[in-house]
Motif scaffolding. Structure first.
Motif, mmCIF file in Angstrom:
data_model
loop_
_atom_site.group_PDB
_atom_site.id
_atom_site.type_symbol
_atom_site.label_atom_id
_atom_site.label_comp_id
_atom_site.label_asym_id
_atom_site.label_seq_id
_atom_site.Cartn_x
_atom_site.Cartn_y
_atom_site.Cartn_z
ATOM 1 N N UNK A 187 34.085 44.220 44.345
ATOM 2 C CA UNK A 187 35.237 45.204 43.260
ATOM 3 C C UNK A 187 34.639 46.427 43.343
ATOM 4 N N UNK A 188 35.627 47.178 42.864
ATOM 5 C CA UNK A 188 35.283 48.860 42.694
ATOM 6 C C UNK A 188 33.804 48.945 41.878
ATOM 7 N N UNK A 189 33.596 47.977 41.056
ATOM 8 C CA UNK A 189 32.329 48.283 40.313
ATOM 9 C C UNK A 189 31.149 48.036 41.035
ATOM 10 N N UNK A 190 31.224 47.484 42.161
ATOM 11 C CA UNK A 190 29.842 47.109 43.025
ATOM 12 C C UNK A 190 29.618 45.776 42.802
ATOM 13 N N UNK A 191 30.365 44.750 42.020
ATOM 14 C CA UNK A 191 30.029 43.555 41.964
ATOM 15 C C UNK A 191 30.883 42.549 42.678
ATOM 16 N N UNK A 192 30.957 41.441 42.912
ATOM 17 C CA UNK A 192 31.540 40.644 43.806
ATOM 18 C C UNK A 192 32.524 39.734 43.036
ATOM 19 N N UNK A 193 33.472 39.066 43.464
ATOM 20 C CA UNK A 193 34.582 38.464 42.672
ATOM 21 C C UNK A 193 35.219 37.406 43.533
ATOM 22 N N UNK B 96 40.152 37.713 42.587
ATOM 23 C CA UNK B 96 40.541 39.135 43.210
ATOM 24 C C UNK B 96 42.105 39.256 43.296
ATOM 25 N N UNK B 97 42.711 38.003 43.932
ATOM 26 C CA UNK B 97 44.068 38.124 44.175
ATOM 27 C C UNK B 97 44.798 38.200 42.693
ATOM 28 N N UNK B 98 44.350 37.769 41.511
ATOM 29 C CA UNK B 98 44.818 37.860 40.262
ATOM 30 C C UNK B 98 44.901 39.106 39.828
ATOM 31 N N UNK B 99 43.681 39.796 39.760
ATOM 32 C CA UNK B 99 43.546 41.306 39.449
ATOM 33 C C UNK B 99 43.226 42.166 40.435
ATOM 34 N N UNK B 100 44.168 42.465 41.406
ATOM 35 C CA UNK B 100 43.602 43.306 42.492
ATOM 36 C C UNK B 100 43.174 44.758 42.177
ATOM 37 N N UNK B 101 43.697 45.189 40.702
ATOM 38 C CA UNK B 101 43.266 46.373 40.302
ATOM 39 C C UNK B 101 41.728 46.717 40.495
ATOM 40 N N UNK B 102 40.746 45.452 40.216
ATOM 41 C CA UNK B 102 39.721 45.282 40.089
ATOM 42 C C UNK B 102 39.051 45.752 41.706
ATOM 43 N N UNK B 103 39.816 45.745 42.922
ATOM 44 C CA UNK B 103 39.159 45.848 43.950
ATOM 45 C C UNK B 103 39.752 47.025 44.855
ATOM 46 N N UNK B 104 40.302 48.098 44.069
ATOM 47 C CA UNK B 104 40.838 49.124 44.903
ATOM 48 C C UNK B 104 39.722 49.657 45.577
#
Length: 696
Positions: free
Chosen positions: A243-249, A254-262
């Motif tokens: 993720x953008x925050x340095x955590x994993x998903x 991630x496919x449901x909330x892709x804004x988290x992996x920009x």
């Protein structure tokens, strides 16, 4: 006897795809292959395939794949996302267009806002209204919402975003609208703002929701294709995404909330730097990651990576959120607080209208790549300049698997740069190198000097395929005394992926003053938020999680907030007083103003749910066991030193001794340049430690 299993980290960059595999018995495998822009998943399959063929990596023995990807970012930068529609509260269809009164270039009258991702014709209103206190003023008409959805789909919408004005205060209407739309149009992805950013400030929430809806179909297709391709190749391990925050998903989440992996890719290197800095005992570190397309910088203090609760994407590859605001699409989503500039090995050299030489932000990328790759590009790049200077092995990159043509680079620099500015070719190439350094120093300054930090107080960790080539020259200019080059620097971000924890953030707007705070109510709000906080996923089940509480605080009357971590346990008056003190100290350090006496308030509560820490990596395991045969080539270190005969060695040759520069240290995945006047040695983790000897 325990069977061998492997965890694999794969980071896709603009030029190369990097893979690291770490076994449960301590072995480390590395692969660096060209990225495949037509289908980025193919680069991952190529890297795993190479490791299987060359190193005996058994695909069924892979138990986990952690992936850093730019697929969502690319969809935004290239405007190749889905045709998207928006349903919003009556009277607020233009929130996305109005935005905020911010401009990245204040005095450039020709500047234009980036195009709105959702055209006005596809932004429809519905008659609902919830007040700021959460009370219902106008009831939701579900039939009208479904009709609006049908209109959007009839007009070509492939994805629908829903953002009601005050849904953060009461999500009832938005949740009902989402349920009605999903029931009526099960094949169309629906994004709700309350599922992503249930916080006040309607523009940031609308922008976050729009971006998610815009990239969602693209990311879903990519994840599906990648998982299918891996399965066909014999890899059935769970797929996780940084993720953008340095955590994993998990990939499905991630496919449901892709804004988290920009900002998935850039975050990986910072997390690896944090883990290695902690192992080395460096509580003040600067992460400097220079790849083929961009350079990223972040600060690490007390072994912690600062988080930004808001950033921008799509403002141009040379504009990180720390440098400019207003040039891209605002995202209210936690992210590693980093700065990014368009300066990498593939950055193109060009001349502006005034005849000044410029480097980047446009890049030659993986295809066609620098001139020396021989793939059709004729415009010189930073890599071509470094090859001319002697910094790069003229025989090839990635252990010789990628051949290079030094004469082609020399001809391009001579004809397009040196002849034009009237300098010898080596001086012209060094000028290109120096301009690239100056561009990258902007990123480092933005996370230090512009944040009230003195770079001299930090150790600089340099990695990426080109970071160790440029880092010492940059450190000398910024008066940084020590540069650390990690093992396997060219694939270090892939290592960083394997240090991350599964992580999810849960937030709630909570507008309360510090001086009238009800501690019991605050504790109850945190308990309620924690009740719904989970990182468990059928794709990647966990036995336990750890929870961390944060307050997002600000000065009353201001909109910018800073996150403050609370100690574990029930909230106490002492903990709140300490949080206020930490906020005031951080505020002064960040903005240069003292807030003593100014009333403070909480803007949001945040709970971070994480899996337990990963086991520490054996960093030195990736070092080559062989000893190098000392070689030598002429290397140009600028007009002060000229062309010097320079020893060329490998990292292992530094063991047990201190080497005085100049020197070139070559590795499979990167090259380290040690200029004259500097000293290099090897530490217990296999890091190259370079003393710049500033002031000596």
């Amino acid at each position: 006897m325990t069977s061998v299993s492997w965890r694999v980290g794969v980071d896709i960059g603009g030029t190369f795809t990097d893979m690291v595999a770490v076994s449960n018995d301590g072995r480390v495998l590395r692969q660096k292959v060209p990225s495949t822009p037509g289908d980025y998943s193919q680069g991952i399959l190529n890297a795993i395939g190479n490791a299987a063929d060359a190193d005996g990596l058994e695909r069924p023995a892979i138990t986990e794949i952690v992936h850093g990807t730019t697929i969502a970012t690319n969809a935004i930068l290239e405007y190749k996302g889905a045709v998207t529609g928006l349903i919003t509260t009556k009277g607020f269809r233009d929130v996305l267009e109005i935005g905020r009164l911010r401009m990245p270039k204040l005095y450039e009258i020709s500047w234009q806002k980036p195009p709105v991702l959702i055209e006005r014709a596809r932004r429809l209103e519905t008659a609902e209204r919830i007040a700021g206190d959460g009370s219902v003023l106008v009831a939701l008409d579900r039939d009208e919402v479904v009709e609006r959805g049908r209109q959007l789909i009839d007009e070509g919408a492939e994805s629908i975003a829903v953002m009601f004005l005050n849904s953060y205060a009461n999500p009832e209407h938005e949740i009902a609208a989402g349920a009605a739309l999903r029931a009526a149009f099960p094949e169309t992805p629906i994004t709700l703002s309350v599922e992503l950013a249930p916080e006040m400030q309607e523009y940031e929430r609308a922008s976050t929701t729009a971006v998610n809806a815009y990239v969602l179909p693209t990311v879903q297709r990519y994840v599906r294709l990648l998982k299918d391709s891996l399965a066909e190749s014999g890899v059935t391990a769970p797929l996780l995404i940084m993720q953008s925050n340095g955590g994993m998903l998990s990939a499905n989440a991630a496919a449901e909330s892709p804004v988290l992996i920009i900002e998935s890719g850039p975050a990986a290197g910072v997390m690896g730097c944090r883990a290695l800095a902690e192992s080395n005992g460096h509580d003040q570190a600067l992460s400097f990651d220079m790849g083929g397309t961009t350079a990223k910088a972040a600060v690490i203090e007390e072994y912690q990576v600062p988080q930004a609760t808001e950033y921008e994407v799509g403002g141009g590859v040379s504009m990180g959120s720390r440098l400019t605001r207003g040039g891209g699409y605002a995202l209210r989503s936690p992210s590693v607080d980093l700065s990014e500039v368009g300066a990498g090995g593939g950055s193109l050299v060009w001349f502006d209208k005034a005849g000044g030489i410029q480097v980047g932000p446009k890049s030659a990328g993986a295809v066609p790549g620098p001139v020396c790759y021989g793939q059709g590009n004729t415009q010189p790049t930073v890599t071509d300049a470094n090859l001319v200077l002697g910094y790069i092995n003229p025989q090839g990159l990635a252990g010789g698997t990628i051949p290079v043509d030094r004469q082609a680079s020399l001809d391009a620099i001579q004809s397009q740069v040196a002849d034009r500015i009237g300098l010898p070719v080596l001086e012209a190439a060094f000028g290109v190198h120096s301009i690239a350094n100056a561009n990258m120093m902007r990123a480092l300054r933005s996370v230090t000097i512009e944040r009230g930090r003195d770079p001299k107080d930090f150790v600089l960790y340099a990695f990426g395929g080109n970071g160790a080539i440029h880092s010492v020259h940059i450190a000398q200019k910024m008066e940084i005394g020590t540069v650390i080059v990690p093992p396997s620097p060219g694939v270090f971000s892939a290592f960083g992926l394997l240090t991350a924890r599964v992580e999810r953030h849960f937030t709630q707007t909570y507008m309360q003053r510090f001086d009238t705070l009800d501690l019991a109510a605050l504790e109850a709000a945190f308990v309620a938020l924690e009740a719904g906080a989970s990182v468990d996923d059928p794709e990647y089940p966990l036995t336990r999680i750890e929870l961390e509480r944060r307050l997002e605080c600000r000065v009353i009357g201001q909109t910018a907030s800073l996150p403050i971590v609370l100690p574990a346990g029930v909230v106490t008056a002492e903990a709140i007083d300490a949080a206020a003190e930490r906020f005031r100290a951080e505020y002064e350090k960040t903005y240069g103003f003292n807030t003593d006496g100014a009333p403070l308030q909480i803007a949001n509560l945040r709970v971070v749910a994480q899996s337990p820490k990963q086991p520490e990596l054996n960093w030195a395991a990736s070092l080559d066991d062989r000893r190098g045969t000392m070689q030598q080539r002429d290397v140009y270190f600028g007009p002060d030193h000229g062309l010097l005969p320079t020893p060329v060695l490998i990292r292992r040759d530094l063991a047990g001794k201190t080497l005085a520069g100049p020197a070139i240290i070559e590795e499979y995945d990167s090259t380290t340049v040690v200029p004259p006047g500097c000293d290099a040695s090897l530490d217990a983790n296999g890091c190259i430690v370079i003393k710049t000897n500033i002031g000596n």
